[in-house]
Design an enzyme around this catalytic site. Structure first.
Site, PDB file in Angstrom:
ATOM      1  N   GLU A 108       0.844  -1.211   0.000  1.00 25.22           N
ATOM      2  CA  GLU A 108       0.000   0.000   0.000  1.00 25.22           C
ATOM      3  C   GLU A 108       0.873   1.252   0.000  1.00 25.22           C
ATOM      4  O   GLU A 108       0.590   2.227  -0.700  1.00 25.22           O
ATOM      5  CB  GLU A 108      -0.938  -0.020   1.211  1.00 25.22           C
ATOM      6  N   GLU A 128      -3.476  -9.922   3.634  1.00 23.95           N
ATOM      7  CA  GLU A 128      -4.227  -9.716   4.884  1.00 23.95           C
ATOM      8  C   GLU A 128      -5.301 -10.766   5.129  1.00 23.95           C
ATOM      9  O   GLU A 128      -5.594 -11.113   6.269  1.00 23.95           O
ATOM     10  CB  GLU A 128      -4.881  -8.316   4.878  1.00 23.95           C
TER      11      GLU A 128
END
Ligand code: NAD
Length: 695
Positions: A108, A128
């Site tokens: 990210e 995740e």
């Protein structure tokens, strides 16, 4: 934690938080301060963001995530969207230089830069979901803008990282650099000076023409392969929001979905499972420096289902293995089944033919013990019979070299009794592989009374080398896996006698999340094997205690499950199960003869009786010191028995229900079914009364 340096007009911001440059609050602050310094310095015309050491950035530290999930740390410790926005809005070009991995928050962060370059071996992903979460810092919004919706959905919902080459072809990185990463990234940054810097959030050309059917297909796949898990579906919803919302609103939707996952017990359970797998290697009196023997050659006695699978496991790890059986016929059967299994993998394209040939060449079939004297490890996998096993141990004791480890693959029997058939009980250990041995990750390592620390250290190192999770258990009837299976199977069988159908029992546990129902599992393992395990426990059961009856009848009729086409269910040639009216009639007759009044049984009762059977027995195993820690029991059930990872394992699950609730339900069962079966484990009672959990 974050270093700032100048290379003429290029500022180099280095993440330096070893070992994986995890994103902590200090690192966020360091990045922000460095970016602001670069902004304030008129000489700086571009920025390179790079990681020190072996990797760019592995994302948020899992221990920190665990504390955030548990509410012990504020959510504001996570990578702030505003920081990424600040990087993206930076007036000078920012280049992320990726080596090693950019995972989770690491990716990210990289996506907030204007450009990405990477080394050829770099890997990038949003994993995740593997801990029950979704990307929470804009990953589900920026990734589809770079790689397209279909690929972003796949990466966010299934969590597998991609290679540098794939990242380049998808547009996630702008260049793969073969030389020095930093030098090349600085050169790249210089090229970008003065050009308009692309902001990922504004790049929506890849969002156009997003096919909704790809999202539906991903949902279908998630429901199939991640059954019961919330995060993969949330990840798909979040990526979908990128196609229907503005970037800002998409980020808000992502935050909402992320928070839903964060609050769920699933992320807590999956983080627990992650740490539980890492804790198994810690055996208090076998420190990491304990000497382990080098295993270069292996010999196996018994070329049946298990012996064959175990031989493949060693061959897959490149270890030459002798496979011995008592008859030519059994040996031929064993070798044929190994060859068939490898050929199946070749046919599916999962294994190159040359590799199959290499592996087959590592397995030497034998009718004699010739070559056993050179083995560093001998694994016994003959019939589950103490007399036969002791005979084999006495024989191999006479042949094996002094440093050889002597192992049994028994699933239930007393390792000490086998050890006493040798003159070297310290060399004897249980290595309980699970079927199919070449596939299942669990290896239960049974420590006998005399087993030496070196032999335990060797077994643990071997598990790692074979790509398995080795869980050490003390010796007792059934160890961790089979002993807990006993009440689980027993209750499943009682439930059908009391009125539930085979299908209802299986279905209730599948809906709970188990990979398959208990009776379906018995049919897969083989009712002959399940029956034999039952006999072992029956020998030690208190007199007069109720015992399931139907399995005896099925066993006597030769209905061994899938392998004979009939067991609890009927099976067609493709092994698809169907209701077998003969089983139903047998069950009803057995119930009548035992005077059991049949009734409707709820799915909740089915689940509670089977799962609390596991929990109560698990508590006993802890109290007896058979299992080292509750999380070891969870690992056994997660990796060997198809317990749903998002429930964390039976012992963790009990904590999420609340031990007082579990205890009172067990007391209800005890009142109804008698103390011989449902006496609450004292440890469970103590913990429940003290308001604790097992963890
Ligand atoms: P199996 O019947 O398929 O194979 C046993 C093999 O041992 C046969 O080929 C037999 O010919 C051979 N054998 C018997 N006595 C021998 C001797 N004295 N010397 C050489 N060979 C001999 O049994 P299996 O399912 O492979 O089980 C083997 C062991 O593994 C058992 O202890 C069992 O409890 C354990 N185990 C089985 C499973 C399973 O799911 N099948 C899972 C875990 C552990």
């Amino acid at each position: 934690m974050v270093n700032f340096a100048l290379r003429e007009e290029v500022a180099v911001i280095t993440l330096a938080n070893p070992p994986v440059n995890a994103l902590t609050v200090e690192v966020h602050q360091g990045i922000q301060a460095a970016i602001r310094s670069a902004g304030a310095d008129p000489h700086v015309r571009a920025v390179v963001l790079v990681g020190a050491g072996a990797t760019f950035c592995g994302g948020v530290d899992l221990r920190e995530i665990q504390q955030i999930v548990a509410g012990e740390r504020p959510r504001s410790c996570l990578l702030p969207l505003a920081l990424l926005r600040e990087i993206e809005d930076f007036a000078k070009p920012v280049v992320a230089a990726i080596h090693g991995t950019a995972l989770g928050g690491g990716l990210e962060l990289a996506m907030s830069a204007h450009y990405r370059v990477c080394s050829p071996s770099a890997r990038m992903g949003q994993p995740e979901v593997k801990i029950g979460l979704i990307p929470g810092a804009g990953g589900t919004q920026r990734l589809p803008r770079l790689v397209g919706v279909g690929k972003a959905v796949e990466m966010c919902a299934f969590g597998e990282p991609i290679s540098a080459q794939e990242a380049l072809s998808l547009g996630l990185v702008d260049r793969i650099v073969a030389g020095g990463l930093l030098e090349e990234a600085v050169a790249f940054a210089r090229e970008a000076i003065g050009k308009p810097a692309p902001r990922t959030r504004e790049r929506d050309e890849k969002l156009r023409g997003a096919h909704p059917e790809r999202l539906d297909a991903a949902r279908e796949r998630a429901r199939g392969t991640r059954r019961g898990q919330l995060a993969p579906l949330a990840a798909i919803d979040a990526v979908e929001a990128a196609t229907t919302h503005s970037f800002e609103d998409g980020c808000m939707r992502e935050t909402e979905l992320f928070d839903g996952c964060l609050r769920s017990t699933q992320s807590k359970a999956m983080i627990h499972a992650f740490f539980a797998e890492r804790a198994v290697s810690k055996v208090p009196d076998v420190p990491p420096e304990t000497r382990a023997f080098d295993i270069q050659r292996v010999a196996i006695v018994g070329a049946g289902t298990m012996g064959g699978g175990i031989a493949m496991t060693f061959a897959n790890a490149g270890i030459p293995t002798i496979l011995k059986d008592a008859s030519q016929e059994a040996l031929n059967r064993g070798m044929a089944s190994i060859a068939r299994s490898y050929a199946g993998s070749v046919k599916k394209g999962a294994l190159p033919r040359a590799t199959m040939d290499e592996r087959l060449a590592l397995i030497t079939p034998r009718l004699s013990y010739a070559g056993f004297e050179e083995a560093d490890l001998i694994v016994e996998a003959v019939f589950e019979n103490m007399g036969v096993k002791r005979g084999v141990f006495a024989e191999i004791d006479g042949i094996a070299k002094p440093s050889c480890v002597l192992a049994s693959n028994t699933s239930t029997l007393d390792i000490d009794r086998m050890a006493s058939a040798t003159k070297r009980p310290e060399a004897v250990v249980g290595l309980h592989f699970f079927s199919p041995a070449n596939v299942m990750r669990l290896l239960e390592i049974i420590r006998g009374r005399a087993t030496s620390r070196e032999v335990i250290a060797t077994s643990m190192a071997l598990a790692r080398r074979l790509g398995k999770i080795g869980v050490v258990a003390r010796n007792c009837l059934g160890f961790i896996g089979s002993r807990m299976m006993e009440p689980y199977w027993r209750e499943a069988e009682f439930l059908v006698e009391e009125g539930a159908s085979v299908e209802e029992v299986n279905q209730a546990l599948v809906e709970f999340g188990m990979a398959m129902g208990p009776l379906a599992m018995a049919d897969l393992v083989g009712l002959d094997i399940a029956w034999r395990i039952r006999q072992v426990f029956r020998e030690v059961a208190s007199p007069g205690v109720r015992c399931p009856r139907v399995i005896d009848l099925l066993y006597k009729m030769g209905r061994f499950g899938q392998k004979t086409g009939r067991g609890w269910s009927g099976y067609d040639a493709a092994r698809k199960p169907s209701v077998d009216p003969e089983t139903t009639a047998l069950i009803e007759q057995a119930a009548r003869e035992a005077g059991i009044e049949r009734r409707r049984i709820s799915a909740r009762e089915i689940v509670d009786r089977c799962v609390y059977g596991l929990v109560n027995e698990g508590a006993r195993l802890l109290e007896e010191g058979i299992a080292l820690r509750p999380s070891d029991i969870d690992v056994v059930y997660l990796t060997g028995f198809g317990f749903p990872v998002w429930r964390g394992g039976p012992m963790f699950y009990a904590g999420t229900v609340g031990l007082p609730q579990v205890l009172s339900r067990i007391e209800e069962f005890q009142a109804r079914h008698g103390p011989g079966l449902w006496t609450p484990a004292p440890l469970l009672r103590r913990l429940a009364e003290a308001g604790n959990t097992f963890m």
